[in-house]
Design a protein around this motif. Structure first.
Motif, PDB file in Angstrom:
ATOM      1  N   PHE A 259       0.834  -1.205   0.000  1.00  0.00           N
ATOM      2  CA  PHE A 259       0.000   0.000   0.000  1.00  0.00           C
ATOM      3  C   PHE A 259       0.868   1.254   0.000  1.00  0.00           C
ATOM      4  N   TRP A 260       2.012   1.176   0.683  1.00  0.00           N
ATOM      5  CA  TRP A 260       2.932   2.313   0.770  1.00  0.00           C
ATOM      6  C   TRP A 260       4.257   1.938   0.115  1.00  0.00           C
ATOM      7  N   ALA A 261       4.844   2.882  -0.605  1.00  0.00           N
ATOM      8  CA  ALA A 261       6.082   2.584  -1.326  1.00  0.00           C
ATOM      9  C   ALA A 261       7.247   2.329  -0.378  1.00  0.00           C
ATOM     10  N   PHE A 262       7.244   2.939   0.812  1.00  0.00           N
ATOM     11  CA  PHE A 262       8.361   2.688   1.728  1.00  0.00           C
ATOM     12  C   PHE A 262       8.412   1.224   2.153  1.00  0.00           C
ATOM     13  N   GLN A 263       7.284   0.505   2.031  1.00  0.00           N
ATOM     14  CA  GLN A 263       7.245  -0.906   2.410  1.00  0.00           C
ATOM     15  C   GLN A 263       8.008  -1.794   1.425  1.00  0.00           C
ATOM     16  N   LEU A 264       8.336  -1.273   0.243  1.00  0.00           N
ATOM     17  CA  LEU A 264       9.182  -2.008  -0.690  1.00  0.00           C
ATOM     18  C   LEU A 264      10.578  -2.236  -0.111  1.00  0.00           C
ATOM     19  N   GLN A 265      10.933  -1.418   0.874  1.00  0.00           N
ATOM     20  CA  GLN A 265      12.256  -1.498   1.480  1.00  0.00           C
ATOM     21  C   GLN A 265      12.361  -2.587   2.542  1.00  0.00           C
ATOM     22  N   GLY A 266      11.259  -3.226   2.846  1.00  0.00           N
ATOM     23  CA  GLY A 266      11.240  -4.257   3.885  1.00  0.00           C
ATOM     24  C   GLY A 266      10.052  -4.033   4.792  1.00  0.00           C
ATOM     25  N   GLU A 267       9.296  -5.078   5.044  1.00  0.00           N
ATOM     26  CA  GLU A 267       8.042  -4.924   5.787  1.00  0.00           C
ATOM     27  C   GLU A 267       8.252  -4.510   7.235  1.00  0.00           C
ATOM     28  N   ASP A 268       9.463  -4.672   7.763  1.00  0.00           N
ATOM     29  CA  ASP A 268       9.734  -4.282   9.145  1.00  0.00           C
ATOM     30  C   ASP A 268      10.158  -2.827   9.269  1.00  0.00           C
ATOM     31  N   PHE A 269      10.405  -2.182   8.135  1.00  0.00           N
ATOM     32  CA  PHE A 269      10.874  -0.795   8.197  1.00  0.00           C
ATOM     33  C   PHE A 269       9.710   0.152   8.491  1.00  0.00           C
ATOM     34  N   VAL A 270       9.907   1.031   9.479  1.00  0.00           N
ATOM     35  CA  VAL A 270       8.872   1.996   9.864  1.00  0.00           C
ATOM     36  C   VAL A 270       9.481   3.393   9.919  1.00  0.00           C
ATOM     37  N   PRO A 271       9.035   4.323   9.074  1.00  0.00           N
ATOM     38  CA  PRO A 271       9.492   5.711   9.177  1.00  0.00           C
ATOM     39  C   PRO A 271       8.992   6.340  10.479  1.00  0.00           C
ATOM     40  N   ASP A 272       9.558   7.474  10.838  1.00  0.00           N
ATOM     41  CA  ASP A 272       9.079   8.220  12.002  1.00  0.00           C
ATOM     42  C   ASP A 272       7.905   9.128  11.632  1.00  0.00           C
ATOM     43  N   ILE A 273       7.907   9.573  10.388  1.00  0.00           N
ATOM     44  CA  ILE A 273       6.852  10.457   9.874  1.00  0.00           C
ATOM     45  C   ILE A 273       6.585  10.059   8.425  1.00  0.00           C
ATOM     46  N   VAL A 274       5.309  10.034   8.037  1.00  0.00           N
ATOM     47  CA  VAL A 274       4.923   9.788   6.643  1.00  0.00           C
ATOM     48  C   VAL A 274       4.029  10.935   6.183  1.00  0.00           C
ATOM     49  N   THR A 275       4.327  11.467   5.005  1.00  0.00           N
ATOM     50  CA  THR A 275       3.495  12.535   4.452  1.00  0.00           C
ATOM     51  C   THR A 275       2.737  12.028   3.232  1.00  0.00           C
ATOM     52  N   MET A 276       1.502  12.512   3.078  1.00  0.00           N
ATOM     53  CA  MET A 276       0.612  12.063   1.996  1.00  0.00           C
ATOM     54  C   MET A 276      -0.035  13.279   1.329  1.00  0.00           C
ATOM     55  N   GLY A 277      -0.308  13.141   0.049  1.00  0.00           N
ATOM     56  CA  GLY A 277      -0.988  14.196  -0.702  1.00  0.00           C
ATOM     57  C   GLY A 277      -1.429  13.642  -2.041  1.00  0.00           C
ATOM     58  N   LYS A 278      -1.655  14.504  -3.026  1.00  0.00           N
ATOM     59  CA  LYS A 278      -2.069  14.138  -4.383  1.00  0.00           C
ATOM     60  C   LYS A 278      -3.132  13.044  -4.415  1.00  0.00           C
ATOM     61  N   PRO A 279      -2.772  11.729  -4.468  1.00  0.00           N
ATOM     62  CA  PRO A 279      -3.799  10.692  -4.657  1.00  0.00           C
ATOM     63  C   PRO A 279      -4.766  10.545  -3.493  1.00  0.00           C
ATOM     64  N   ILE A 280      -4.435  11.076  -2.325  1.00  0.00           N
ATOM     65  CA  ILE A 280      -5.241  10.859  -1.130  1.00  0.00           C
ATOM     66  C   ILE A 280      -6.691  11.303  -1.318  1.00  0.00           C
ATOM     67  N   GLY A 281      -6.905  12.359  -2.116  1.00  0.00           N
ATOM     68  CA  GLY A 281      -8.247  12.896  -2.285  1.00  0.00           C
ATOM     69  C   GLY A 281      -8.775  12.827  -3.701  1.00  0.00           C
ATOM     70  N   ASN A 282      -8.043  12.141  -4.591  1.00  0.00           N
ATOM     71  CA  ASN A 282      -8.495  11.982  -5.983  1.00  0.00           C
ATOM     72  C   ASN A 282      -8.774  13.313  -6.672  1.00  0.00           C
ATOM     73  N   GLY A 283      -7.987  14.325  -6.301  1.00  0.00           N
ATOM     74  CA  GLY A 283      -8.173  15.650  -6.883  1.00  0.00           C
ATOM     75  C   GLY A 283      -8.746  16.661  -5.915  1.00  0.00           C
ATOM     76  N   HIS A 284      -9.379  16.192  -4.843  1.00  0.00           N
ATOM     77  CA  HIS A 284      -9.845  17.099  -3.794  1.00  0.00           C
ATOM     78  C   HIS A 284      -8.631  17.546  -2.966  1.00  0.00           C
ATOM     79  N   PRO A 285      -8.569  18.812  -2.554  1.00  0.00           N
ATOM     80  CA  PRO A 285      -7.414  19.296  -1.782  1.00  0.00           C
ATOM     81  C   PRO A 285      -7.361  18.699  -0.379  1.00  0.00           C
ATOM     82  N   LEU A 286      -6.648  17.599  -0.258  1.00  0.00           N
ATOM     83  CA  LEU A 286      -6.547  16.860   0.993  1.00  0.00           C
ATOM     84  C   LEU A 286      -5.118  16.341   1.122  1.00  0.00           C
ATOM     85  N   ALA A 287      -4.584  16.367   2.324  1.00  0.00           N
ATOM     86  CA  ALA A 287      -3.255  15.838   2.603  1.00  0.00           C
ATOM     87  C   ALA A 287      -3.218  15.389   4.054  1.00  0.00           C
TER      88      ALA A 287
END
Length: 459
Positions: A259-287
């Motif tokens: 579901f998240w591209a950072f998970q391609l690096q290994g399923e045990d890897f967890v960032p401290d912060i994740v930011t989201m935008g663009k696809p989150i709202g399918n064009g609606h201004p959401l992040a």
């Protein structure tokens, strides 16, 4: 006059009169006037249908009826700021949390990816008490002043690099420092990050964060070597900083396998912060920013309220919930994996046929095609890429280029992009490349023995 009745030339003249010239259009020599969208298609004022291969904002498809309906129904009832108690924001946060590793359980809602990365920078600095940021070369994290400062793609053409910003090499195994023939590119690129951090610390600098696009897009549709994120996260955390994964271009199932591209690096890897935008709202201004309890508590300890007028509104959260519902109901993550694999395979076949294709790389429906002048130097085929994009548009397929040399064809279509679409795109690409190769041969003939009749056909 209604906008859909106005001719393209008149619309273009009005745009040039009233809109800042730095707000550039796709295909500036012959822009397309788009008045309608549906699924993976866009339609111009004449009714011509274009296959959209680059719009990762319309994530589940242009004007998806479920998303449109969710926004419309909530707009009829209530749309106000998030300082009133409302079910949508908590339901949406809970639903998002189910897609993320358990430690990422606190959410802040905003209007754009730029706002999300700006808040991530504030969170990192408050949590660590430090100022400095490490970024990857050619990175782009947003258009706010704070983000231009951490985006080499932008600041190299403006005021230059701030003393608190430190740039590490882009982990590009095709044209970077350590390529596909290197015995351990993961460790080599991670060691470069460690060297950048140590060099800065020797000068008395203290690290707040390492910002990384989970799959660098502007940098050229890059797939970092597996294991790179865990290793560089060790280095930044040892220096007192946090790891920020920028998923604004590539999140929400686009990579297919996860579901998240950072998970391609290994399923045990967890960032401290994740930011989201663009696809989150399918064009609606959401992040959104997702982080840990520890980071959130440090932010709250300032006593300064965080408030975003439109972030997390009932309508925005209704839209966000609808996007997640469509992703699940239509199984678009699995669809991206299957269609993306087919598209990659077809493009690889073209690589064997057309020497201008130096590399095909990607994950799911995030794919880059690296065009080169010659195999030995891998010099970017910039002019040829621009010509190719123009000719594809004339064949009603919308593509674009990226990368430092603007020679990478980027594929980031709506997730409903189909097997049939993949075959259509590659068939047209093959025809245009074949035509282009004939033109280049004519140009070579012209250079060897000038023939004015051929002059205009040269790229």
């Amino acid at each position: 006059m209604a906008s859909d009745q106005r001719g393209k030339a008149e619309t273009l003249a009005l745009r040039r009169q009233f809109i800042g010239s730095s707000c550039r259009l796709f295909f500036p020599g012959d822009p397309v006037k788009i008045i309608r969208g549906q699924g993976q298609y866009l339609y111009d004022e004449q009714g011509a249908e274009y296959l959209d291969c680059i719009n990762n904002v319309a994530h589940v498809g242009h004007c998806h009826p479920l998303v449109v309906q969710a926004a419309h129904e909530q707009n009829q009832v209530l749309n106000t700021n998030s300082r009133y108690l409302h079910d949508h924001i908590v339901d949406y946060a809970r639903k998002l949390s189910e897609t993320l590793p358990e430690p990422l359980c606190v959410f802040y809602f905003l209007n754009s990816g730029s706002e999300a990365n700006d808040l991530a920078l504030r969170l990192a600095r408050q949590y660590t008490g430090h100022q400095d940021v490490v970024v990857l070369d050619h990175a782009y994290h947003g258009h706010l002043s704070s983000l231009i400062d951490i985006s080499p793609y932008k600041f190299r053409n403006l005021d230059g690099q701030k003393e608190w910003v430190h740039v590490a090499p882009l982990p590009d195994t095709y044209r970077g420092l350590y390529r596909e023939d290197h015995p351990n590119p993961t460790e080599a690129y991670a060691s470069d990050v460690e060297r950048v951090i140590n060099s800065a610390r020797e000068r008395g600098r203290k690290m707040a964060a390492l910002f990384v696009e989970s799959l660098p897009s502007v940098g050229g549709q890059i797939i970092p070597p597996k294991g790179y994120f865990p290793r560089v996260a060790e280095h930044i955390r040892r220096a007192g900083g946090v790891f920020v994964a920028d998923e604004i271009q590539v999140g929400f199932g686009r990579v297919g396998e996860h579901f998240w591209a950072f998970q391609l690096q290994g399923e045990d890897f967890v960032p401290d912060i994740v930011t989201m935008g663009k696809p989150i709202g399918n064009g609606h201004p959401l992040a959104c920013v997702a982080t840990t309890q520890a980071v959130a508590r440090a932010f709250e300890a300032t006593g300064v309220e965080y408030f975003n007028t439109f972030g997390g509104s009932p309508v925005s959260c209704a839209v966000g919930l609808a996007v997640l519902e469509v992703l699940e109901k239509e199984q678009l993550q699995a669809h991206a994996a299957h269609v993306g694999s087919t598209l990659m395979g077809l493009l690889e076949q073209q690589k064997g046929k057309h020497p201008i294709i130096g590399d095909v790389r990607g994950a799911g429906l995030f794919i880059g095609v690296d065009l080169i002048k010659d195999e030995a130097t891998r010099k970017p085929a910039t002019e040829e890429a621009n010509y190719l994009v123009s000719r594809m548009k004339e064949n009603y397929i919308l593509l674009s280029t990226d990368g430092p040399g603007q020679n990478i064809l980027k594929f980031k279509p709506p997730m409903c992009f189909s097997f049939e679409d993949a075959h259509q795109v590659v068939a047209v690409l093959d025809a245009v490349l074949t035509e282009m190769e004939a033109i280049l041969r004519s140009c070579a003939t012209l250079r060897a023995k000038p023939q004015p009749a051929l002059q205009e056909s040269c790229l």
